[in-house]
Scaffold this active site. Structure first.
Site, PDB file in Angstrom:
ATOM      1  N   THR A  35       0.973  -1.013  -0.288  1.00 44.43           N
ATOM      2  CA  THR A  35       0.107   0.290  -0.250  1.00 44.43           C
ATOM      3  C   THR A  35       0.952   1.132   0.127  1.00 44.43           C
ATOM      4  O   THR A  35       2.181   1.207   0.212  1.00 44.43           O
ATOM      5  CB  THR A  35      -1.297  -0.590   1.392  1.00 44.43           C
ATOM      6  OG1 THR A  35      -0.491  -0.062   2.153  1.00 44.43           O
ATOM      7  CG2 THR A  35      -2.238  -1.174   0.909  1.00 44.43           C
ATOM      8  N   VAL A  37       1.626   4.198   1.838  1.00 43.28           N
ATOM      9  CA  VAL A  37       2.008   4.879   2.981  1.00 43.28           C
ATOM     10  C   VAL A  37       2.597   4.028   3.432  1.00 43.28           C
ATOM     11  O   VAL A  37       4.233   4.043   3.221  1.00 43.28           O
ATOM     12  CB  VAL A  37       1.419   5.339   3.541  1.00 43.28           C
ATOM     13  CG1 VAL A  37       1.986   6.032   5.138  1.00 43.28           C
ATOM     14  CG2 VAL A  37       0.425   6.685   3.290  1.00 43.28           C
ATOM     15  N   CYS A  38       2.386   2.817   3.293  1.00 43.25           N
ATOM     16  CA  CYS A  38       3.507   1.391   3.876  1.00 43.25           C
ATOM     17  C   CYS A  38       5.289   0.797   3.206  1.00 43.25           C
ATOM     18  O   CYS A  38       5.483   1.011   3.523  1.00 43.25           O
ATOM     19  CB  CYS A  38       3.158   0.015   3.919  1.00 43.25           C
ATOM     20  SG  CYS A  38       1.450   0.460   4.979  1.00 43.25           S
ATOM     21  N   SER A  39       4.648   1.705   1.854  1.00 47.40           N
ATOM     22  CA  SER A  39       5.372   0.596   0.840  1.00 47.40           C
ATOM     23  C   SER A  39       6.619   1.668   0.801  1.00 47.40           C
ATOM     24  O   SER A  39       7.495   1.847   0.358  1.00 47.40           O
ATOM     25  CB  SER A  39       5.444  -0.018  -0.771  1.00 47.40           C
ATOM     26  OG  SER A  39       4.611  -0.646  -0.149  1.00 47.40           O
ATOM     27  N   LEU A  43       7.829   0.711   5.868  1.00 47.41           N
ATOM     28  CA  LEU A  43       8.771   0.031   5.952  1.00 47.41           C
ATOM     29  C   LEU A  43       9.777   0.318   5.931  1.00 47.41           C
ATOM     30  O   LEU A  43      11.212   0.058   5.932  1.00 47.41           O
ATOM     31  CB  LEU A  43       8.108  -1.450   5.094  1.00 47.41           C
ATOM     32  CG  LEU A  43       9.338  -2.163   5.072  1.00 47.41           C
ATOM     33  CD1 LEU A  43       9.618  -2.985   6.208  1.00 47.41           C
ATOM     34  CD2 LEU A  43       8.927  -3.439   3.412  1.00 47.41           C
TER      35      LEU A  43
END
Length: 149
Positions: A35, A37-39, A43
């Protein structure tokens, strides 16, 4: 509670009571692998700060998401997340037990994890910071964890 850990040899069952029992652990939860923001931020921030976290006494860095182990493995490979234990919470059981589920149906994701970062020392949760909105990435970043150490 059991999760699936993604390892170079494949996947393995992990008991959270064992994983978090000894040492100093950073656990961060994300709504979903791949997703935005996550990628783009969450992370990668931990990947970039792995050495700094280890230098501050962190024994294990773990990322948990409500995804299956195959998705977590592909995400780990795409983000070069070496040194981070990638944990799949496929049925959101761990996330629910933590009281950190969120309804991300408006994004087409269904039940997911809140975005957070926690510090666990010898099985005791000593710090947890949960974002106000799961699309935010302020208090749960690697930088904020480093400042808390």
């Amino acid at each position: 509670m059991a999760l699936k850990a993604v390892t170079p040899a494949g996947t393995e069952d992990v008991r959270t009571g064992e994983l978090f029992a000894t040492g100093k652990i950073v656990l961060f939860g994300v709504p979903g692998a791949f997703t935005p923001v996550c990628s783009d931020f969450h992370l990668p921030g931990f990947v970039l700060k792995t050495d700094e976290l280890k230098a501050k006494g962190i024994d294990t860095i773990a990322c948990v998401s409500v995804n299956d182990a195959f998705v977590m493995g592909a995400w780990a490979n795409s983000e070069a997340a070496e040194g981070i234990v990638m944990l799949a919470d496929d049925a959101a059981a761990f996330t629910a037990a933590m009281g950190l589920t969120t309804d991300a149906s408006s994004f087409g994701l269904g039940t997911r994890s809140e975005r957070y970062a926690a510090i666990i020392e010898n099985g005791v949760l000593t710090s947890i910071r949960v974002e106000k909105e799961f699309v935010d990435h302020e208090v749960s970043t690697a930088e904020h964890v480093l400042a808390a150490l």
